[in-house]
Design a protein around this motif. Structure first.
Motif, short mmCIF file in Angstrom:
data_model
loop_
_atom_site.label_atom_id
_atom_site.label_comp_id
_atom_site.label_asym_id
_atom_site.label_seq_id
_atom_site.Cartn_x
_atom_site.Cartn_y
_atom_site.Cartn_z
N ALA A 1 2.47 1.82 -3.32
CA ALA A 1 1.53 2.28 -4.34
C ALA A 1 1.37 3.80 -4.33
N ARG B 1 0.82 -3.25 -8.70
CA ARG B 1 -0.18 -3.32 -9.77
C ARG B 1 -1.43 -4.07 -9.28
N ARG C 1 0.84 -1.21 0.00
CA ARG C 1 0.00 0.00 0.00
C ARG C 1 0.87 1.26 0.00
N TRP D 1 -2.45 -4.41 -6.21
CA TRP D 1 -3.11 -3.58 -5.19
C TRP D 1 -3.93 -2.47 -5.85
N GLU D 2 -3.38 -1.86 -6.87
CA GLU D 2 -4.09 -0.79 -7.56
C GLU D 2 -5.35 -1.31 -8.25
#
Length: 437
Positions: free
Chosen positions: A311, A338, A308, A340-341
């Motif tokens: 990101a 990527r 996190r 997580w996004e």
């Protein structure tokens, strides 16, 4: 008349504060009804009838009370007072004295009530359950009067209970029915004072003891109904803080005194800024109308939180520290960011977890895949490995999440990387990956 410092029974001094006094308007005639409906009101009358020596005076006093001959009743610690009128219109001031509880008695009583929220909750509902009186008696405190406890004084000159003091006692039984706090006022504490003291003791019990160690739980607990009923004696909640439009700017830590070994100033400034942003977001969520009905979000594990943070784009140096701290290399952290996004914690779990669906879920997933292509000839050949369906001879893959959705992946540089968000349509997800090949 005794003062609180004497060793004899404790009654109200003539100089006592009027703030502890309550005055009740004269009640109407009580024809055709019992004077006491509650068990504690009946106990009060039993104490009168057991104490009075002249039964004829008791009957006459009951007739006076029933006829409405008792005027306004004043209740103070240790004493009740009223003017009682005879049938010939002669008026007499009559008093009945009841010993107050000592300071030590009140201390034990208040501790007992603070430990059992249900006791004070019952009183607030104008009820006096027998268990309250029994618990008080077990602590050596007699709340209700017994034989010989009601001492009369009357301007008619009688030395025993006369018709006037008896009428006053019968009238008080009606008041006790309506409000048992009247009895506690006679014993020495008014309602507001009692509630304030209980609140203070309850608050002190909630604080940590000396040394900072939490108190050991008793194990018995308090029934939920009691705790909820006691809400009226608890201090009000503080007002909600105002919303914050944007997080505050983090301080600049660079310059001046050099940092301690191992402390990276830029990383610390980044963490401070992240904490401010999260605090602002959490406050906004807490002030939203749907917050009370929303479950709290799960707390991310340290390796998830590292993703996190990465990101947020903290820069190469901090990203490298996050990668090393979470057990990933640079490419692994990039793939995790990527994921997580695209899907938060769920997307990260699909990237890093390989699991075997239950037979029912596997059959359901296989059926959805078969139905996704109308023409069997256009359906790609898929090799199944646990929760992953890989296109044979291609660089596309579908991963089945624990939430029943499909996540598209593609092969890059010898690794499978997320290729898009989750979807309920496996054919659409796979088509999007295949089109990029």
């Amino acid at each position: 008349m005794n003062t609180p410092g004497d060793e004899g029974p404790m009654y109200l001094d003539e100089g006592a504060s009027a703030a502890a006094e309550r005055t009740f308007e004269a009640l109407p005639a009580a024809r055709g009804r019992a004077f006491a409906q509650s068990w504690w009101g009946q106990a009060w009358l039993k104490a009168l009838e057991d104490t009075a020596l002249d039964g004829a005076q008791v009957k006459l006093g009951r007739r006076h009370a029933r006829a409405g001959a008792v005027g306004a009743v004043s209740v103070r610690p240790g004493r009740i007072t009223a003017v009682v009128q005879d049938p010939d219109h002669t008026r007499h001031r009559s008093d009945v004295l009841l010993q107050q509880l000592s300071a030590a008695d009140w201390d034990r009583f208040l501790d007992m009530v603070a430990d059992r929220a249900g006791h004070i909750a019952a009183l607030l509902d104008r009820d006096m359950p027998p268990v309250l009186v029994e618990d008080a008696a077990a602590a050596g405190i007699e709340l209700l009067p017994g034989i010989g406890d009601l001492e009369p004084e009357c301007s008619c000159g009688a030395w025993d209970h006369c018709a006037h003091s008896t009428a006053l006692c019968y009238q008080l039984a009606r008041l006790l029915d309506q409000d048992p706090f009247v009895l506690l006022l006679m014993r020495g504490r008014g309602e507001r004072e009692l509630l304030d003291e209980v609140q203070a003791r309850s608050a002190s019990r909630a604080e940590l003891p000396a040394g900072g160690a939490a108190a050991e739980p008793s194990g018995a607990g308090v029934p939920a109904a009691e705790a909820y009923a006691a809400r009226d004696i608890l201090p009000p909640l503080p007002a909600a803080p105002p919303p914050v439009a944007a997080p505050g700017a983090p301080p600049v830590l660079g310059g001046g005194t050099p940092p301690a070994p191992g402390v990276e100033v830029a990383a610390l400034e980044f963490l401070i800024g992240d904490a401010a942003a999260r605090a602002q977001r959490l406050l906004a969520e807490a002030l939203s109308t749907g917050h009370p009905d929303s479950p709290p979000p799960p707390v991310p594990a340290p390796d998830q939180d590292a993703v996190r943070l990465a990101a947020a784009g903290p820069g190469a140096a901090i990203s490298a520290r996050l990668a090393a701290g979470s057990g990933r290399d640079a490419r692994g952290l990039a793939s995790a960011v990527r994921a997580w996004e695209l899907g938060g914690a769920a997307g990260l779990a699909v990237l890093e977890e390989e699991w075997t669906p239950e037979p029912e879920a596997l059959a359901r997933a296989t059926g959805r895949l078969a139905a996704a292509w109308e023409d069997e000839e256009t359906r790609p050949r898929l090799r199944v490995t646990r929760n992953r369906w890989t296109v044979v001879g291609g660089a596309a893959q579908l991963r089945y999440g624990r939430d029943g959705r499909w996540w598209p992946y593609r092969r890059e540089g010898g690794r499978w990387v997320p290729a898009g968000p989750a979807t309920d349509d496996p054919a659409g997800a796979l088509a999007g990956v295949s089109a990029e090949e």
